[in-house]
Design a protein around this motif. Sequence first.
Motif, PDB file in Angstrom:
ATOM      1  N   VAL A 176       0.889  -1.132  -0.171  1.00 48.27           N
ATOM      2  CA  VAL A 176       0.088  -0.051   0.011  1.00 48.27           C
ATOM      3  C   VAL A 176       1.066   1.288  -0.132  1.00 48.27           C
ATOM      4  N   VAL A 177       0.325   2.058  -0.700  1.00 46.99           N
ATOM      5  CA  VAL A 177       1.271   3.432  -0.731  1.00 46.99           C
ATOM      6  C   VAL A 177       0.292   4.900  -0.716  1.00 46.99           C
ATOM      7  N   PHE A 178       0.725   5.780   0.179  1.00 48.83           N
ATOM      8  CA  PHE A 178       0.115   6.878   0.617  1.00 48.83           C
ATOM      9  C   PHE A 178       0.525   7.998   0.545  1.00 48.83           C
ATOM     10  N   PRO A 179       0.034   9.194   0.555  1.00 48.51           N
ATOM     11  CA  PRO A 179       0.764  10.483   0.624  1.00 48.51           C
ATOM     12  C   PRO A 179       0.850  10.470   2.114  1.00 48.51           C
ATOM     13  N   ILE A 180       2.209  11.007   2.695  1.00 48.08           N
ATOM     14  CA  ILE A 180       2.669  10.737   4.119  1.00 48.08           C
ATOM     15  C   ILE A 180       3.144  12.175   4.501  1.00 48.08           C
ATOM     16  N   GLY A 181       2.792  12.560   5.678  1.00 49.86           N
ATOM     17  CA  GLY A 181       3.443  13.810   6.406  1.00 49.86           C
ATOM     18  C   GLY A 181       2.426  14.271   7.391  1.00 49.86           C
ATOM     19  N   LYS A 182       2.130  15.454   7.589  1.00 45.21           N
ATOM     20  CA  LYS A 182       1.189  15.848   8.572  1.00 45.21           C
ATOM     21  C   LYS A 182      -0.407  15.557   8.222  1.00 45.21           C
ATOM     22  N   PRO A 183      -0.916  14.913   8.956  1.00 47.30           N
ATOM     23  CA  PRO A 183      -2.344  14.372   8.607  1.00 47.30           C
ATOM     24  C   PRO A 183      -3.326  15.557   8.456  1.00 47.30           C
ATOM     25  N   PRO A 214      10.807  11.071  -0.474  1.00 47.17           N
ATOM     26  CA  PRO A 214      10.623  12.282   0.471  1.00 47.17           C
ATOM     27  C   PRO A 214      10.497  13.564  -0.562  1.00 47.17           C
ATOM     28  N   ASP A 215      10.013  14.547   0.108  1.00 46.70           N
ATOM     29  CA  ASP A 215       9.821  15.826  -0.585  1.00 46.70           C
ATOM     30  C   ASP A 215      11.252  16.390  -1.289  1.00 46.70           C
ATOM     31  N   ASP A 216      12.219  16.185  -0.675  1.00 47.26           N
ATOM     32  CA  ASP A 216      13.586  16.528  -1.346  1.00 47.26           C
ATOM     33  C   ASP A 216      14.072  15.123  -2.040  1.00 47.26           C
ATOM     34  N   HIS A 217      13.521  14.753  -3.185  1.00 51.91           N
ATOM     35  CA  HIS A 217      13.741  13.399  -3.693  1.00 51.91           C
ATOM     36  C   HIS A 217      14.704  13.510  -4.888  1.00 51.91           C
ATOM     37  N   ASN A 225      13.751   1.287   3.551  1.00 54.53           N
ATOM     38  CA  ASN A 225      13.690   0.979   5.167  1.00 54.53           C
ATOM     39  C   ASN A 225      14.137   2.590   5.737  1.00 54.53           C
ATOM     40  N   ALA A 226      13.028   3.623   5.562  1.00 52.21           N
ATOM     41  CA  ALA A 226      13.118   4.715   6.083  1.00 52.21           C
ATOM     42  C   ALA A 226      12.472   4.578   7.463  1.00 52.21           C
ATOM     43  N   THR A 227      12.852   5.764   8.347  1.00 54.27           N
ATOM     44  CA  THR A 227      12.345   5.913   9.676  1.00 54.27           C
ATOM     45  C   THR A 227      11.034   6.899   9.778  1.00 54.27           C
ATOM     46  N   LYS A 228      10.459   6.433  10.937  1.00 51.73           N
ATOM     47  CA  LYS A 228       9.182   7.445  11.315  1.00 51.73           C
ATOM     48  C   LYS A 228       9.595   8.684  11.371  1.00 51.73           C
ATOM     49  N   GLU A 229      10.739   9.009  11.881  1.00 44.66           N
ATOM     50  CA  GLU A 229      11.359  10.446  11.987  1.00 44.66           C
ATOM     51  C   GLU A 229      11.438  10.883  10.650  1.00 44.66           C
ATOM     52  N   GLN A 230      12.040  10.377   9.715  1.00 44.18           N
ATOM     53  CA  GLN A 230      11.990  10.856   8.333  1.00 44.18           C
ATOM     54  C   GLN A 230      10.755  10.949   7.661  1.00 44.18           C
ATOM     55  N   SER A 231      10.003  10.221   7.874  1.00 44.58           N
ATOM     56  CA  SER A 231       8.520  10.289   7.442  1.00 44.58           C
ATOM     57  C   SER A 231       7.695  11.557   7.972  1.00 44.58           C
ATOM     58  N   ASP A 232       7.830  11.677   9.334  1.00 52.17           N
ATOM     59  CA  ASP A 232       7.333  12.789   9.997  1.00 52.17           C
ATOM     60  C   ASP A 232       7.687  14.186   9.555  1.00 52.17           C
ATOM     61  N   ALA A 233       8.794  14.161   9.008  1.00 53.78           N
ATOM     62  CA  ALA A 233       9.506  15.459   8.605  1.00 53.78           C
ATOM     63  C   ALA A 233       9.009  15.834   7.099  1.00 53.78           C
ATOM     64  N   ASN A 235       6.295  16.947   4.185  1.00 57.22           N
ATOM     65  CA  ASN A 235       4.845  17.675   3.876  1.00 57.22           C
ATOM     66  C   ASN A 235       3.875  16.936   2.765  1.00 57.22           C
ATOM     67  N   TRP A 236       4.751  16.292   1.703  1.00 62.41           N
ATOM     68  CA  TRP A 236       3.965  15.713   0.578  1.00 62.41           C
ATOM     69  C   TRP A 236       4.818  14.579   0.224  1.00 62.41           C
ATOM     70  N   GLY A 237       5.065  13.880   1.381  1.00 56.37           N
ATOM     71  CA  GLY A 237       6.075  12.526   0.743  1.00 56.37           C
ATOM     72  C   GLY A 237       5.053  11.442   0.234  1.00 56.37           C
ATOM     73  N   CYS A 238       5.833  10.473   0.024  1.00 55.86           N
ATOM     74  CA  CYS A 238       5.106   9.279  -0.524  1.00 55.86           C
ATOM     75  C   CYS A 238       5.585   8.043   0.216  1.00 55.86           C
ATOM     76  N   GLY A 239       4.581   7.365   1.165  1.00 58.06           N
ATOM     77  CA  GLY A 239       5.103   6.367   1.989  1.00 58.06           C
ATOM     78  C   GLY A 239       4.556   4.987   1.494  1.00 58.06           C
ATOM     79  N   CYS A 240       5.547   4.147   1.298  1.00 58.44           N
ATOM     80  CA  CYS A 240       5.447   2.903   0.674  1.00 58.44           C
ATOM     81  C   CYS A 240       5.460   1.645   1.558  1.00 58.44           C
TER      82      CYS A 240
END
Length: 248
Positions: A176-183, A214-217, A225-233, A235-240
């Motif tokens: 599953v893939v989602f836009p990731i960042g601030k809900p 990440p935003d800075d792709h 194998n990214a971290t929660k901290e990287q995800s939380d940083a 705005n408009w990332g893509c979580g896989c």
Amino acid sequence: MFLNKTLKGLLSVFKNYKSYHADLKKFKNSSKKTNIRFSKRYNFYPILTDKTSITNIEPHYTYHPAWAARILAQTKPIKHVDISSTLTFCTLVSAFVPFEFYDYRPANLHLSNLKSEHADLTQLHFDSNSISSLSCMHTLEHVGLGRYGDPIDYDGDLKAMSELKRVLAEGGDLLVVFPIGKPVIEYNAHRIYSYEQVLLHFEPLELIEFSLIPDDHVNVGIIKNATKEQSDAQNWGCGCFWFKKTKI
């Protein structure tokens, strides 16, 4: 501010058209030095924004199907079922893996090894625990917002997630893939989820891998194998997310 942006936009259009006409003149002159293979009368079709130093990409939709395809190359499923992901994924992967594609708005696809039919993510017609290889990428964030003609439902995404968990077989893999960042809900385009929200909504599935676009792709592409901290940083990332159903 608005006026400045408008003026800059008009100036850019003017420069692009000036460059277009200069290139057209050069092209016509170059035709005088060779055999004419086409009609001398041109159909004009100006494309004014592709003169870039690098090939521009849309990072989410370039990287996430590549991420998923590499996982399928690793898991080697006998058959793969996908719900409403980008069509480039099913059309390419079906060249190597028997593929079933389902969408609320069924796609009129005609390719070998590929079946394309209708499905409603909130009421999937599959038996429980029946699909061993399943994906639903950059889709769940839309369910219930009405963007694609589906029924309006604030919890449509949660119902769809529950259905994916229900039909996934024991030992099966779910991508599953989602836009990731601030809900946040950006109506009626999509929802953006936090890393913690995704893990919570897919309990009790086991997380095998989390990768992040990440935003800075530009310089990193996709972070495996990214971290929660990287995800939380983001705005408009893509979580896989690669989940596995270890228990029924």
